[in-house]
Design an enzyme around this catalytic site. Sequence first.
Site, PDB file in Angstrom:
ATOM      1  N   GLY A 120       5.261  48.295  93.516  1.00 55.29           N
ATOM      2  CA  GLY A 120       6.547  48.091  94.203  1.00 55.29           C
ATOM      3  C   GLY A 120       7.700  47.948  93.226  1.00 55.29           C
ATOM      4  N   GLY A 122       9.719  46.203  91.154  1.00 48.79           N
ATOM      5  CA  GLY A 122       9.697  44.867  90.560  1.00 48.79           C
ATOM      6  C   GLY A 122      11.028  44.486  89.927  1.00 48.79           C
ATOM      7  N   LYS A 138      18.692  49.428  88.849  1.00 46.50           N
ATOM      8  CA  LYS A 138      17.472  49.120  88.083  1.00 46.50           C
ATOM      9  C   LYS A 138      17.789  48.033  87.067  1.00 46.50           C
ATOM     10  CE  LYS A 138      13.711  51.198  85.467  1.00 46.50           C
ATOM     11  NZ  LYS A 138      13.052  52.451  85.123  1.00 46.50           N
ATOM     12  N   ARG A 201      21.125  54.130  89.808  1.00 44.05           N
ATOM     13  CA  ARG A 201      20.421  55.407  89.911  1.00 44.05           C
ATOM     14  C   ARG A 201      20.576  55.996  91.315  1.00 44.05           C
ATOM     15  NH1 ARG A 201      14.277  54.837  87.684  1.00 44.05           N
ATOM     16  NH2 ARG A 201      13.936  53.695  89.604  1.00 44.05           N
ATOM     17  N   ARG A 208       7.303  57.601  96.439  1.00 44.51           N
ATOM     18  CA  ARG A 208       6.434  58.058  95.355  1.00 44.51           C
ATOM     19  C   ARG A 208       5.048  58.417  95.894  1.00 44.51           C
ATOM     20  NH1 ARG A 208       8.780  54.780  91.035  1.00 44.51           N
ATOM     21  NH2 ARG A 208      10.858  54.304  91.811  1.00 44.51           N
ATOM     22  N   ASP A 277       2.692  56.200  90.506  1.00 49.79           N
ATOM     23  CA  ASP A 277       3.871  55.456  90.985  1.00 49.79           C
ATOM     24  C   ASP A 277       5.150  56.025  90.375  1.00 49.79           C
ATOM     25  OD1 ASP A 277       2.396  54.147  88.738  1.00 49.79           O
ATOM     26  OD2 ASP A 277       4.268  53.053  88.529  1.00 49.79           O
ATOM     27  N   ASN A 278       5.007  56.871  89.369  1.00 45.72           N
ATOM     28  CA  ASN A 278       6.186  57.497  88.765  1.00 45.72           C
ATOM     29  C   ASN A 278       6.326  58.959  89.178  1.00 45.72           C
ATOM     30  OD1 ASN A 278       6.830  55.135  87.454  1.00 45.72           O
ATOM     31  ND2 ASN A 278       5.753  55.679  85.572  1.00 45.72           N
TER      32      ASN A 278
HETATM   33  P1  AMP Z   1       7.534  51.362  85.069  1.00 42.49           P
HETATM   34  O1  AMP Z   1       6.644  51.369  83.881  1.00 42.49           O
HETATM   35  O2  AMP Z   1       8.967  51.061  84.757  1.00 42.49           O
HETATM   36  O3  AMP Z   1       7.378  52.576  85.915  1.00 42.49           O
HETATM   37  O4  AMP Z   1       7.043  50.115  85.935  1.00 42.49           O
HETATM   38  C1  AMP Z   1       5.746  49.980  86.493  1.00 42.49           C
HETATM   39  C2  AMP Z   1       5.761  48.845  87.480  1.00 42.49           C
HETATM   40  O5  AMP Z   1       6.091  47.625  86.816  1.00 42.49           O
HETATM   41  C3  AMP Z   1       6.785  48.981  88.593  1.00 42.49           C
HETATM   42  O6  AMP Z   1       6.245  48.397  89.729  1.00 42.49           O
HETATM   43  C4  AMP Z   1       7.952  48.188  88.063  1.00 42.49           C
HETATM   44  O7  AMP Z   1       8.794  47.729  89.089  1.00 42.49           O
HETATM   45  C5  AMP Z   1       7.251  47.042  87.369  1.00 42.49           C
HETATM   46  N1  AMP Z   1       8.060  46.471  86.275  1.00 42.49           N
HETATM   47  C6  AMP Z   1       8.319  47.027  85.060  1.00 42.49           C
HETATM   48  N2  AMP Z   1       9.089  46.199  84.326  1.00 42.49           N
HETATM   49  C7  AMP Z   1       9.336  45.118  85.078  1.00 42.49           C
HETATM   50  C8  AMP Z   1      10.075  43.917  84.883  1.00 42.49           C
HETATM   51  N3  AMP Z   1      10.704  43.659  83.750  1.00 42.49           N
HETATM   52  N4  AMP Z   1      10.106  43.036  85.898  1.00 42.49           N
HETATM   53  C9  AMP Z   1       9.470  43.262  87.049  1.00 42.49           C
HETATM   54  N5  AMP Z   1       8.750  44.366  87.294  1.00 42.49           N
HETATM   55  C10 AMP Z   1       8.682  45.283  86.323  1.00 42.49           C
HETATM   56 MG    MG Z   2       7.961  53.311  87.489  1.00 46.85          MG
END
Ligand code: AMP
Ligand code: MG
Length: 512
Positions: A120, A122, A138, A201, A208, A277-278
């Site tokens: 989700g 985050g 973001k 963004r 996704r 998820d990406n």
């Molecule tokens: P990402 O690697 O940016 O695609 O993130 C993978 C998952 O980790 C997603 O669910 C993001 O929302 C969560 N996430 C990454 N960094 C953070 C953060 N600093 N705080 C909360 N959630 C994060």
């Molecule tokens: Mg991501």
Amino acid sequence: MAIVQHISTYNPLSSLSNKKQTLKINLIKRSMKFSNLKLTTPYLDLAPTFYQKVAPTPLDKPFLISSSQSAANLLGVDEDLALDEALLSIVNGETKLEGSETFAMCYGGHQFGEFTGLLGDGRVINLGKVQGQNLQLKGAGLTSYSRLGDGRAVLRSSLREYLISEAMYGLGIATSRALALIGSYTDVRREKPEKGAIVLRLSPTWVRFGTFEYFYASGEHDKLKDLADYVIDESFPSLKNSEDMYLNMYTQIVKNTAITIAKWQSVGFNHGVMNTDNMSIDGRTIDYGPFAFLDDYNPHNVCNETDKQGLYSFKNQPIAARWNLDMLARVLSPLIEYDLSEEILTDTFWSTYTKVYQTLLYDKMGLYRKEDEDKELLESMMRALGSSTIDYTLFFRKLSRFSVDKNKSNILASCVNREPLDKWLDSYSQRLKKETLSEDVRQQKMLKINPKYILKNHILQEAIVKAEQDDFSMVNELLIVALAPFDEHPELEYLCKPAPMKTNNVQLSCSS
Ligand code: AMP
Ligand code: MG
């Protein structure tokens, strides 16, 4: 988009002289300001398990670093973003656009081959939708999906995401966009103390592959249909009510994904974190992390330090995409017979990918006629590029100015090992002689597909070092070349220098 109004005005003088009323049509152009946009929130029509309603947590002492007028144009905004006093507080989540209701989206996903359950947004807060674009912040604070994270994004990764979003658009590759980047004095703990930033963004969808995966894994299979209907409305409206609607949706997702990956490969883009998820449901590139454009051509390049197996190496990207599409087919099985979607995947993915990739590469090579030897010429070029040690982008830009049997030395001067390309250029010269276009026209066409400016990591790193010292000049210069990468920008020539040997194809961490 300007609002053009037709206004009838009554002119008393002409009426007196002519005893006739004349109606004069004036065109008045009214401009649209970003802060006057009115949003809707169709995603919130889905059941509450799809999202969490949550407000952004603003950053301390925020400041605007850069904004993209080009991205704003997508929303119908034509007033200068720099003149919009409310932009900063909107991006910082302090001021709401009209109609905005803020929320985080729920999704799951396979990360490096393992299903990781609920992920989700985050650290993303969605604002709502306008002109077919969903707006989100973001780095805007905690949500119920933050798990152990702090809901923040640091300046360096935000700057990279901001610029690459606009650069991918400039290169003609489907992508989410970035309208603004703000910095702050909020402390964020990473490997070293850093400051928080937010990117605004935009994307036509933020659904996704992992959104479907979550609802399959949670057993809420009725939600898969709701989500598929939402996706069809949002991303594939022409498929609505078609026969085999969900299968058609899947086919389109397969095609779009294959096209995007073919484009990545053609420009030497390595995404680095192709977790499901990406993967955007409409096939566009999203969630930029430790991405890289190849420096010297190395198909085995792995840009993400965490990716020890090389799962998302440059060469593996089409394979990873196909694997992700298979994961999607599995979780769509309550809507589409799995065997049918597998058939689609088998028939469509590689054929679409190969066709688009080959066409793009032939265009990059300036080959417009079809000749039997072309496939071998393309393959031998890739082998020669690998063994010559030459910057991928620079090679094609220089090839765009190549004249038959003449200026090999211009290209060879950029190789560490000249021999393989020297030989290849002889075969290429022979092949070019079969083209019917004039050399000048061919070169002009090639210059429009072979970019001069590519956001290499060493250049982005220079911009980050400056930005961390409050000098944002390079961010704004990079934005100019990002949006017009095929043009010459004589005053910004320094932005296309190849990577110094020591930073060639370096890996980046996922820390962001
Ligand atoms: P990402 O690697 O940016 O695609 O993130 C993978 C998952 O980790 C997603 O669910 C993001 O929302 C969560 N996430 C990454 N960094 C953070 C953060 N600093 N705080 C909360 N959630 C994060
Ligand atoms: Mg991501």
